[in-house]
Structures are given as C-alpha cells and as structure tokens.
Design a protein around this motif. Structure first.
Motif, PDB file in Angstrom:
ATOM      1  N   GLU A 104      47.663  61.228 -24.058  1.00  0.00           N
ATOM      2  CA  GLU A 104      48.319  59.939 -23.945  1.00  0.00           C
ATOM      3  C   GLU A 104      48.491  59.604 -22.478  1.00  0.00           C
ATOM      4  OE1 GLU A 104      51.943  58.751 -26.324  1.00  0.00           O
ATOM      5  OE2 GLU A 104      51.387  60.666 -27.217  1.00  0.00           O
ATOM      6  N   ASP A 105      48.171  58.376 -22.125  1.00  0.00           N
ATOM      7  CA  ASP A 105      48.368  57.946 -20.755  1.00  0.00           C
ATOM      8  C   ASP A 105      49.727  57.245 -20.701  1.00  0.00           C
ATOM      9  OD1 ASP A 105      48.444  56.790 -18.336  1.00  0.00           O
ATOM     10  OD2 ASP A 105      46.429  55.923 -18.411  1.00  0.00           O
ATOM     11  N   SER A 106      50.738  58.021 -20.290  1.00  0.00           N
ATOM     12  CA  SER A 106      52.091  57.481 -20.381  1.00  0.00           C
ATOM     13  C   SER A 106      52.313  56.325 -19.409  1.00  0.00           C
ATOM     14  CB  SER A 106      53.120  58.580 -20.148  1.00  0.00           C
ATOM     15  OG  SER A 106      52.747  59.284 -18.988  1.00  0.00           O
ATOM     16  N   SER A 107      51.591  56.298 -18.293  1.00  0.00           N
ATOM     17  CA  SER A 107      51.818  55.238 -17.312  1.00  0.00           C
ATOM     18  C   SER A 107      51.438  53.870 -17.854  1.00  0.00           C
ATOM     19  CB  SER A 107      51.036  55.526 -16.023  1.00  0.00           C
ATOM     20  OG  SER A 107      49.665  55.595 -16.353  1.00  0.00           O
ATOM     21  N   SER A 108      50.346  53.794 -18.631  1.00  0.00           N
ATOM     22  CA  SER A 108      49.936  52.471 -19.128  1.00  0.00           C
ATOM     23  C   SER A 108      50.394  52.238 -20.566  1.00  0.00           C
ATOM     24  CB  SER A 108      48.418  52.338 -19.062  1.00  0.00           C
ATOM     25  OG  SER A 108      47.857  53.245 -19.991  1.00  0.00           O
ATOM     26  N   ASN A 109      51.202  53.190 -21.054  1.00  0.00           N
ATOM     27  CA  ASN A 109      51.701  53.060 -22.412  1.00  0.00           C
ATOM     28  C   ASN A 109      50.577  52.891 -23.427  1.00  0.00           C
ATOM     29  OD1 ASN A 109      53.654  53.080 -24.301  1.00  0.00           O
ATOM     30  ND2 ASN A 109      53.981  50.859 -24.253  1.00  0.00           N
ATOM     31  N   SER A 110      49.444  53.476 -23.121  1.00  0.00           N
ATOM     32  CA  SER A 110      48.353  53.419 -24.090  1.00  0.00           C
ATOM     33  C   SER A 110      47.672  54.783 -24.123  1.00  0.00           C
ATOM     34  CB  SER A 110      47.355  52.342 -23.698  1.00  0.00           C
ATOM     35  OG  SER A 110      46.706  52.738 -22.518  1.00  0.00           O
ATOM     36  N   ILE A 111      46.674  54.876 -24.893  1.00  0.00           N
ATOM     37  CA  ILE A 111      46.039  56.178 -25.040  1.00  0.00           C
ATOM     38  C   ILE A 111      44.621  56.113 -24.504  1.00  0.00           C
ATOM     39  CG2 ILE A 111      45.273  57.850 -26.778  1.00  0.00           C
ATOM     40  CD1 ILE A 111      47.776  56.568 -28.353  1.00  0.00           C
ATOM     41  N   ALA A 112      44.289  57.077 -23.720  1.00  0.00           N
ATOM     42  CA  ALA A 112      42.954  57.048 -23.143  1.00  0.00           C
ATOM     43  C   ALA A 112      42.210  58.321 -23.489  1.00  0.00           C
ATOM     44  CB  ALA A 112      43.054  56.917 -21.621  1.00  0.00           C
ATOM     45  N   LEU A 113      40.955  58.204 -23.536  1.00  0.00           N
ATOM     46  CA  LEU A 113      40.149  59.385 -23.815  1.00  0.00           C
ATOM     47  C   LEU A 113      39.857  60.136 -22.528  1.00  0.00           C
ATOM     48  CD1 LEU A 113      37.488  57.766 -26.110  1.00  0.00           C
ATOM     49  CD2 LEU A 113      39.006  59.591 -26.773  1.00  0.00           C
ATOM     50  N   ILE A 114      39.898  61.433 -22.626  1.00  0.00           N
ATOM     51  CA  ILE A 114      39.500  62.218 -21.463  1.00  0.00           C
ATOM     52  C   ILE A 114      38.002  62.018 -21.280  1.00  0.00           C
ATOM     53  CG2 ILE A 114      39.199  64.548 -20.534  1.00  0.00           C
ATOM     54  CD1 ILE A 114      41.732  65.313 -21.992  1.00  0.00           C
ATOM     55  N   ASN A 115      37.347  62.161 -22.393  1.00  0.00           N
ATOM     56  CA  ASN A 115      35.912  61.999 -22.330  1.00  0.00           C
ATOM     57  C   ASN A 115      35.563  60.665 -22.968  1.00  0.00           C
ATOM     58  OD1 ASN A 115      33.246  61.999 -22.696  1.00  0.00           O
ATOM     59  ND2 ASN A 115      33.141  63.906 -23.879  1.00  0.00           N
ATOM     60  N   ASN A 116      35.246  59.676 -22.145  1.00  0.00           N
ATOM     61  CA  ASN A 116      35.012  58.323 -22.653  1.00  0.00           C
ATOM     62  C   ASN A 116      33.812  58.217 -23.575  1.00  0.00           C
ATOM     63  OD1 ASN A 116      37.213  57.082 -21.629  1.00  0.00           O
ATOM     64  ND2 ASN A 116      36.248  56.774 -19.617  1.00  0.00           N
ATOM     65  N   GLU A 117      32.976  59.225 -23.490  1.00  0.00           N
ATOM     66  CA  GLU A 117      31.774  59.206 -24.321  1.00  0.00           C
ATOM     67  C   GLU A 117      32.130  59.465 -25.788  1.00  0.00           C
ATOM     68  OE1 GLU A 117      28.263  59.739 -22.637  1.00  0.00           O
ATOM     69  OE2 GLU A 117      29.520  58.518 -21.300  1.00  0.00           O
ATOM     70  N   ALA A 118      33.213  60.215 -25.937  1.00  0.00           N
ATOM     71  CA  ALA A 118      33.521  60.649 -27.294  1.00  0.00           C
ATOM     72  C   ALA A 118      33.887  59.475 -28.189  1.00  0.00           C
ATOM     73  CB  ALA A 118      34.684  61.624 -27.261  1.00  0.00           C
ATOM     74  N   SER A 119      33.393  59.540 -29.406  1.00  0.00           N
ATOM     75  CA  SER A 119      33.800  58.496 -30.350  1.00  0.00           C
ATOM     76  C   SER A 119      34.482  59.194 -31.513  1.00  0.00           C
ATOM     77  CB  SER A 119      32.571  57.726 -30.800  1.00  0.00           C
ATOM     78  OG  SER A 119      32.283  57.993 -32.132  1.00  0.00           O
ATOM     79  N   ILE A 120      35.626  58.677 -31.873  1.00  0.00           N
ATOM     80  CA  ILE A 120      36.347  59.296 -32.990  1.00  0.00           C
ATOM     81  C   ILE A 120      36.518  58.244 -34.081  1.00  0.00           C
ATOM     82  CG2 ILE A 120      38.475  60.365 -33.747  1.00  0.00           C
ATOM     83  CD1 ILE A 120      38.755  61.595 -31.092  1.00  0.00           C
ATOM     84  N   ILE A 121      36.039  58.613 -35.236  1.00  0.00           N
ATOM     85  CA  ILE A 121      36.069  57.647 -36.332  1.00  0.00           C
ATOM     86  C   ILE A 121      36.893  58.194 -37.486  1.00  0.00           C
ATOM     87  CG2 ILE A 121      34.581  56.606 -38.116  1.00  0.00           C
ATOM     88  CD1 ILE A 121      32.574  56.125 -35.889  1.00  0.00           C
ATOM     89  N   LEU A 122      37.710  57.325 -38.042  1.00  0.00           N
ATOM     90  CA  LEU A 122      38.452  57.687 -39.246  1.00  0.00           C
ATOM     91  C   LEU A 122      37.652  57.116 -40.406  1.00  0.00           C
ATOM     92  CD1 LEU A 122      41.188  59.109 -39.678  1.00  0.00           C
ATOM     93  CD2 LEU A 122      42.189  56.850 -39.971  1.00  0.00           C
ATOM     94  N   LYS A 123      37.276  58.017 -41.317  1.00  0.00           N
ATOM     95  CA  LYS A 123      36.440  57.555 -42.426  1.00  0.00           C
ATOM     96  C   LYS A 123      37.226  57.680 -43.724  1.00  0.00           C
ATOM     97  CE  LYS A 123      32.364  59.113 -44.837  1.00  0.00           C
ATOM     98  NZ  LYS A 123      31.307  60.108 -44.819  1.00  0.00           N
ATOM     99  N   ILE A 124      37.202  56.595 -44.493  1.00  0.00           N
ATOM    100  CA  ILE A 124      37.912  56.601 -45.771  1.00  0.00           C
ATOM    101  C   ILE A 124      36.876  56.271 -46.833  1.00  0.00           C
ATOM    102  CG2 ILE A 124      39.729  55.447 -47.126  1.00  0.00           C
ATOM    103  CD1 ILE A 124      40.341  54.978 -43.699  1.00  0.00           C
ATOM    104  N   ALA A 125      36.555  57.257 -47.676  1.00  0.00           N
ATOM    105  CA  ALA A 125      35.462  57.057 -48.622  1.00  0.00           C
ATOM    106  C   ALA A 125      35.815  57.651 -49.979  1.00  0.00           C
ATOM    107  CB  ALA A 125      34.201  57.720 -48.082  1.00  0.00           C
ATOM    108  N   PRO A 126      35.256  57.064 -51.051  1.00  0.00           N
ATOM    109  CA  PRO A 126      35.511  57.646 -52.373  1.00  0.00           C
ATOM    110  C   PRO A 126      34.994  59.083 -52.434  1.00  0.00           C
ATOM    111  CG  PRO A 126      34.054  55.726 -52.532  1.00  0.00           C
ATOM    112  CD  PRO A 126      34.382  55.887 -51.098  1.00  0.00           C
ATOM    113  N   LEU A 127      35.696  59.919 -53.151  1.00  0.00           N
ATOM    114  CA  LEU A 127      35.263  61.317 -53.274  1.00  0.00           C
ATOM    115  C   LEU A 127      33.991  61.362 -54.116  1.00  0.00           C
ATOM    116  CD1 LEU A 127      36.081  64.448 -52.994  1.00  0.00           C
ATOM    117  CD2 LEU A 127      36.900  64.180 -55.337  1.00  0.00           C
ATOM    118  N   ASP A 128      32.970  61.999 -53.564  1.00  0.00           N
ATOM    119  CA  ASP A 128      31.721  62.150 -54.303  1.00  0.00           C
ATOM    120  C   ASP A 128      31.881  63.315 -55.286  1.00  0.00           C
ATOM    121  OD1 ASP A 128      28.611  61.437 -53.998  1.00  0.00           O
ATOM    122  OD2 ASP A 128      28.901  63.569 -54.489  1.00  0.00           O
ATOM    123  N   ARG A 129      31.265  63.175 -56.477  1.00  0.00           N
ATOM    124  CA  ARG A 129      31.405  64.205 -57.510  1.00  0.00           C
ATOM    125  C   ARG A 129      30.948  65.584 -57.023  1.00  0.00           C
ATOM    126  NH1 ARG A 129      28.908  64.944 -62.443  1.00  0.00           N
ATOM    127  NH2 ARG A 129      27.160  63.722 -61.750  1.00  0.00           N
TER     128      ARG A 129
END
Ligand SMILES: Nc1ncnc2c1ncn2[C@@H]1O[C@H](COP(=O)(O)OP(=O)(O)OP(=O)(O)O)[C@@H](O)[C@H]1O
Length: 527
Positions: free
Chosen positions: A414-439
């Motif tokens: 967390e970047d407390s100075s800008s009150n926002s969150i920054a990535l250490i590694n800007n290249e990284a992409s983090i995705i939250l995936k919400i999908a139906p459970l496959d059988r």
C-alpha cells in the motif's frame, strides 16, 4: 340506480333499550372491555350490508355512544358488489339511513371475480381493507348462527382444530404491507336475539334473498340442516358455537407447541423465506408422530394464508421417513401465494418456491476483474452481480480493504502517501475471476484431504442436487497463468478453498472482513 324510492328514516331512539336487547348490549360492552387495549386510539369502521345484523349493530353502537357508554362511534362502510338488480338501491338505503342518524357512512364499489358468495366476500374484504388505514379496526356483525354454520361447513370439509374453531372474535389481518384488525363482538349472540332487537326498533333492514335460497352450502345449512338439528337439541346454535370457542383455546395450545417445535427443527441459516425453508429431519424425528405432523403442517404453511391439506402433510411425512437413498421425489403444493416444491436431501427437507427453482436454472456467466482498476480512493466497495431477475438477486460484495489485503498477500504494497495502492512490479496483472464451478473442476476444501470434483465434492459439502448449477468459484489469476481458487460460493453458503494452510488462512481473513455473499429475494412469486 333503480327507480325504487328511498324512504325517510326515523332516528334511532336513545333510551329505548328494553330487556330483550340486554344480551346484545352486554356482549358488545364485554367485548369492548376485553379488547380495550387493542381498541385504544384506533379508528373503528363498521361493515354494514344494510341487512338485519349489521344494521342492528350500527343502531346499538349509536344508542350506547349517545348514552356515553361506548367510547367511540364507528363509521359505516358499505360495499356495493353490483351483483344484484337492487345493489344500487341497497347502497343508497344504507347511506340515507346513516345520514338520518348523523353517522358517517362511505359506499365502496367492488369488482367481483365470479358469482358465488365466496368471491363476493373476498372482493368485499379487499376493498374495505384497501380503503381503511393501517391499524384501523373493522367491526363485523357475525353472530352465533353464522359461527355455527361456519363450524359445520368446515366439519363437512374435514377441517382440523384451527378450522373447527370457527371465526375469531379478534383477528389481526395483514395484506403484506398493512395491518388491520377484524373484530366480531357478537359471535355468541343468536340471530333470534338480533331479530327481536331489530323488530323492536323497527329497523329498516334489507333481507338479502340469497341468504335463504339454499343454493350454496351456507344457506343450505341455514335453511335445511340447522332446523333439522334443532329438533334433536334446541340449543344447537349455542352449542356448536361453544364447541368452536373451546376448540379455539385448544388451537392456541397446539399452535404454541408447533411454533416451539418449529424453532428447534428449522435450519435457520439455510432459510430464505419465502424462497427456501429448510427443516432438519433428525430434529423432527425426536418428536412423537402427532407432533411431527403438526410441525410439518406449520412449517409448510409459513408465508401462506391457507394451510396445506392433510394429504400433503402425510406425503411429506412419508418422504422424511424413507430409508432408501432415492430422494428424487418432489412434492408440489399449489398454495395461495406461491407454488412450492418439497424435496429431501440427506437429512433435510426443503420447501422451495417455484419462482426460486426457476431462478436457480438461470445461467451464471464468467466475470473477471482487473484488481488495480477497481481500487480507487473514492470507491469503498465493489459489487458483482452473479445472477439476477425480477424475483431475486445474488451478489458478491467486497470492500477495498479486502482487495488491498489480497494484493499484499501477492507481494504488493500500500502506498500510504497517496492513499492508494501501487504495484511493486507494474508489469504484474492480478485478476479476480468469478466463474461457475465446472463439473470436472477439482477443488480443495477444508473438509477433505485432497482436491475433489463432481458428485464427490457435492457429497462432501452436502450440496443438494438443485443447487449444483448455482456454484461459483472465486479465484485470483496471477500473470495470466497461475490460478488460485479462493472461495466456492452457493447462494446460501461459502467454503474456503486452498492448497495449503496459509492460503486458507488468507481467505478466511477475507471472509471475516466483509467479503459478503448476498442473496436478496425481491418478491413472493408469480401469483
Ligand atoms: N355489502 C356489504 N358491505 C359491508 N359489509 C358487509 C356487506 N355484506 C356483509 N358485510 C359484513 O359482513 C358480515 C357478515 O356477512 P354476511 O354475508 O353474513 O352478512 P349478511 O347476512 O348479508 O348481512 P348482515 O350480517 O348485515 O345481516 C356482516 O354482518 C357485515 O358486517
């Protein structure tokens, strides 16, 4: 309007109460005393057909009010059903009589769906209850003869204790949005006593010809059966009405017991009334059979104005007693407010509304969220809709805090100075995936030592067949290849997933701090 002339009516005399009407007066005043608290400060309406009984009750209220013995003067409500040639004339007649007595009176018009007495009654209550305000009291002139007819009618229909207790002197009535009370102070007064009083005052009441026609069950009982029964016992009316009263006390006891049993056997955390109600068979079976039947009766009847049939209760009891593992039986109940399907899974019975069952078949589509994109200092929480229609909505809600925590876990800060969150590694992409459970998708739950899929997983988690297409997996996808399942969700429940303890720990933190799985039922069904 008919061409019949409306007469001028004399004012009801104030002091002319003879010994004949003492019973009427005493019964009314005793009821006022009994319901004193409920009546306090509330507006009272008297439903007046213009017939002998309700006109007599209106006259008695007037006399007692003028003598200062009744603390309120009810306002009259007359419903014009428009079903008979003389309907308009009757309405005018009631209005003119009320005017002569200086009694407020309102004429309402009802649209009746059908021609029978039952349809007219339903329409009448509908318009009267829609007209009056929340908490107002509707006074009705039902008497002991009406009560005896009601009890007999229900007896020949095979009613239980509740039905056989007849009409209640005081009943709270709710149409879902508003509460009102129905008050019947004259249930122990006979028609003969009312007739004598009406004759004495020369009340200009109207005789409804359908009352004595014998062409519906009630008027048939009145015209043919009651006089025949009176030849065996002249007190038949009072006696049947008294049985009703005794059964009403018995019903209160049965009801209290069933409520207690219901509280113990209902599986509260899975209950989403009126969509789904769940009962524990093991709890229920600790009770003797007669209490199990009563419990099922009460459990099924929740959210419904009318009770289930005895046949249905017996069928559901049969379902709960089965020892085979074929639990595919579904029992349908076409109730008043909804249609329900009653099903069993393991040691639980579920009552599902058809609207909900339909909702459960709606597909869930996969959704992905770029975590950084949803983090903004202005936005505190994120909501994802998993499935929605007019009946119900299922959503997943999480706060920015949770996301920050998630990011931290994956080596972000967390970047407390800008009150926002920054990535250490800007290249990284983090995705939250919400999908139906496959059988075939294998997931690791805390209930098993290795990942499971399909039927095995369902059995481990105890997920009933009808919920199996309503499961979603929430996972984090790192750098578009590494996928970490965090949570398995159903509309009612959530399970932590993870391959090792530390992963499971993070997820349980997330759950604790506001990762909410929300199911909202919007409406009671299609009817
Ligand atoms: N058209 C109507 N408008 C308003 N109230 C009504 C009307 N019809 C019946 N009621 C109310 O419902 C009660 C019971 O209805 P029921 O059909 O037994 O009445 P009724 O015999 O036609 O009339 P009454 O009871 O006045 O002689 C009545 O006592 C009265 O309070």
């Amino acid at each position: 309007m008919t061409s019949k002339a409306i007469r001028q009516y004399p004012i009801v005399p104030i002091l002319d109460i003879s010994s004949i009407d003492n019973q009427l007066e005493n019964t009314l005043l005793a009821s006022v005393a009994e319901y004193h608290e409920q009546l306090h400060g509330r507006r009272i309406w008297l439903a007046c057909s213009g017939g002998r009984d309700s006109l007599a009750l209106a006259a008695l209220c007037l006399q007692l009010y003028r003598q200062g013995r009744l603390p309120f003067l009810p306002q009259l409500l007359h419903v014009n059903h428009g079903l008979q040639a003389d309907s308009d004339y009757w309405a005018q007649h009631v209005a003119t009589w009320a005017q002569a007595q200086q009694m407020p009176c309102y004429i309402l018009r009802a649209t009746v769906n059908g021609h029978d007495e039952q349809a007219a009654r339903q329409a009448r209550y509908r318009v009267m209850l829609a007209y009056i305000n929340q908490d107002d009291v509707l006074l009705l002139a039902h008497h002991a003869d009406d009560q005896a007819e009601t009890v007999l009618m229900r007896l020949i229909q095979g009613a239980g204790v509740k039905g056989l207790s007849g009409m209640q002197a005081w009943r709270e009535q709710s149409n879902g949005t508003r509460r009102n009370s129905l008050w019947r102070p004259w249930l122990t007064v006979t028609r003969t006593a009312i007739t004598a009083y009406a004759e004495q005052l020369k009340l200009p009441y109207i005789d409804d010809p359908t009352n004595e026609s014998g062409d519906n069950v009630r008027s048939g009982l009145r015209r043919d059966i009651m006089p025949a029964l009176a030849t065996y016992n002249p007190n038949v009316i009072n006696n049947i009405a008294r049985s009703g009263q005794l059964l009403s006390d018995a019903q209160a006891i049965v009801h209290a017991q069933a409520e207690q049993d219901l509280q113990k056997s209902a599986v509260e955390f899975l209950s989403y009334p009126p969509a789904q109600r769940v009962l524990s068979i093991d709890e229920m079976q600790t009770l003797p059979l007669y209490r199990q039947r009563q419990l099922l009766h009460s459990w099924l009847a929740q959210d419904e104005p009318l009770p289930p049939s005895k046949q249905l209760v017996d069928d559901v009891l049969g379902l709960s007693q089965r020892h085979d593992h074929n639990h595919k039986t579904e029992l349908d109940w076409h109730a008043n407010a909804e249609t329900y399907s009653i099903r069993r899974y393991h040691q639980q019975l579920s009552r599902l509304s058809h609207s909900f069952v339909e909702w459960l078949t709606l597909p869930i589509s996969e959704q992905t969220l770029e975590l950084m994109s949803i983090i903004s200092p202005r936005k505190n929480s994120e909501t994802i809709t998993l499935r929605s229609n007019v009946y119900s909505i299922w959503q997943l809600q999480f706060t920015q805090d949770n996301i920050a925590r998630l990011l931290k876990q994956y080596h972000l800060h967390e970047d407390s100075s800008s009150n926002s969150i920054a990535l250490i590694n800007n290249e990284a992409s983090i995705i939250l995936k919400i999908a139906p459970l496959d059988r075939h998708q294998r997931v690791q739950t805390t209930f098993a030592t290795r990942p499971q899929a399909g039927k095995k997983l369902m059995q481990t988690l105890g997920i009933p067949v009808w919920l199996r297409d309503s499961l979603v997996v929430v996972s984090v996808v790192l750098n578009s290849d590494e996928e970490l399942p965090l949570l398995l969700l159903s509309p009612f429940d959530s399970w932590i997933l993870g391959f090792n303890k530390s992963e499971a720990d993070i997820t349980s933190h997330l759950l604790d701090s506001g990762f909410s799985n929300i199911l909202q039922i919007h409406q009671c069904g299609s009817n």
